[in-house]
Design an enzyme around this catalytic site. Structure first.
Site, PDB file in Angstrom:
ATOM      1  N   ASP A  68      10.734   1.006   9.675  1.00 45.23           N
ATOM      2  CA  ASP A  68      10.312   2.247   8.713  1.00 45.23           C
ATOM      3  C   ASP A  68       9.614   1.370   7.640  1.00 45.23           C
ATOM      4  O   ASP A  68       9.958   0.247   7.199  1.00 45.23           O
ATOM      5  CB  ASP A  68      11.531   2.851   8.004  1.00 45.23           C
ATOM      6  CG  ASP A  68      10.923   4.266   7.514  1.00 45.23           C
ATOM      7  OD1 ASP A  68       9.874   4.765   7.974  1.00 45.23           O
ATOM      8  OD2 ASP A  68      11.616   4.800   6.531  1.00 45.23           O
ATOM      9  N   TYR A 150      -2.320   4.364   4.984  1.00 41.02           N
ATOM     10  CA  TYR A 150      -3.016   3.890   3.678  1.00 41.02           C
ATOM     11  C   TYR A 150      -3.893   2.536   3.730  1.00 41.02           C
ATOM     12  O   TYR A 150      -4.373   2.233   2.840  1.00 41.02           O
ATOM     13  CB  TYR A 150      -1.771   3.697   2.584  1.00 41.02           C
ATOM     14  CG  TYR A 150      -1.164   5.008   2.358  1.00 41.02           C
ATOM     15  CD1 TYR A 150      -1.462   5.726   1.417  1.00 41.02           C
ATOM     16  CD2 TYR A 150      -0.034   5.144   3.027  1.00 41.02           C
ATOM     17  CE1 TYR A 150      -0.739   6.908   1.180  1.00 41.02           C
ATOM     18  CE2 TYR A 150       0.948   6.292   2.826  1.00 41.02           C
ATOM     19  CZ  TYR A 150       0.476   7.182   1.920  1.00 41.02           C
ATOM     20  OH  TYR A 150       1.273   8.251   1.565  1.00 41.02           O
TER      21      TYR A 150
END
Length: 192
Positions: A68, A150
């Protein structure tokens, strides 16, 4: 050695496969027939990674690792963090998340941020964690077409390009995920 990478993100699978040595065969969730959604309900990156690696081990019996990743922006007190993938909403696109971040940082001079990845490895009855961090800053606008998430607005410290402007080998060497994977690889080499 065969091991499952518990993700449906094809970008992550490609990045990981490029970083692992040839003796380690990575299988995807699709390849083992795991088509159910594994809910990421933890409040931490470590917790979400563990949920995924535990699910595959318990339900399918395969040794497994899961990651994650969160983008942690200093002036936003670590946000979007564990909610990075759904920052602009549950089914938000990469672009919607990036736009929400840029809006949140409008007028801010402090644009320091870091990407942090935690890998949970469930192997031979053991649980191991590996963390990788990459410090940098958020650009004023998106630049580049490589990568995902991002990457177009994150410029790592010491570089004049965003992750989305870099070739995959450079990004893989310096990125948060690359750093966590290197620790995972070193551990797996000892086990192989």
């Amino acid at each position: 050695m065969k091991i499952v990478f518990a993700t449906n993100n094809k970008h992550k699978v490609k990045e990981i496969k490029d970083l692992l040595p040839s003796g380690i065969q990575v299988m995807t969730l699709d390849e083992i027939g795991c088509n159910e959604e594994i809910e990421e309900t933890a409040a931490t990156l470590e917790g979400n990674a563990k949920i995924k690696s535990d699910h595959v081990k318990e339900e399918y019996g395969y040794d497994c690792f899961a990651d994650d990743t969160g983008l942690e922006v200093e002036v936003l007190e670590g946000a979007p963090g564990v909610y990075s993938a759904r920052y602009a909403g549950e089914n938000a696109t990469f672009e919607e998340n990036v736009n929400k971040l840029l809006d949140a940082l409008e007028g801010q001079s402090n644009r320091k941020a870091r990407f942090r990845t935690v890998i949970s490895l469930n192997i031979n009855g053991e649980q191991q964690y590996f963390e990788g961090v990459c410090n940098g800053e958020i650009e004023l606008s998106a630049k580049g077409s490589q990568g995902f998430g991002y990457d177009p607005v994150f410029k790592p410290d010491g570089y004049d390009q965003t992750f989305a402007e870099m070739d995959l080998s450079t990004k893989g060497r310096i990125s948060h995920r690359g750093r966590a994977v290197q620790k995972l690889v070193e551990f797996l080499k000892k086990k192989a």
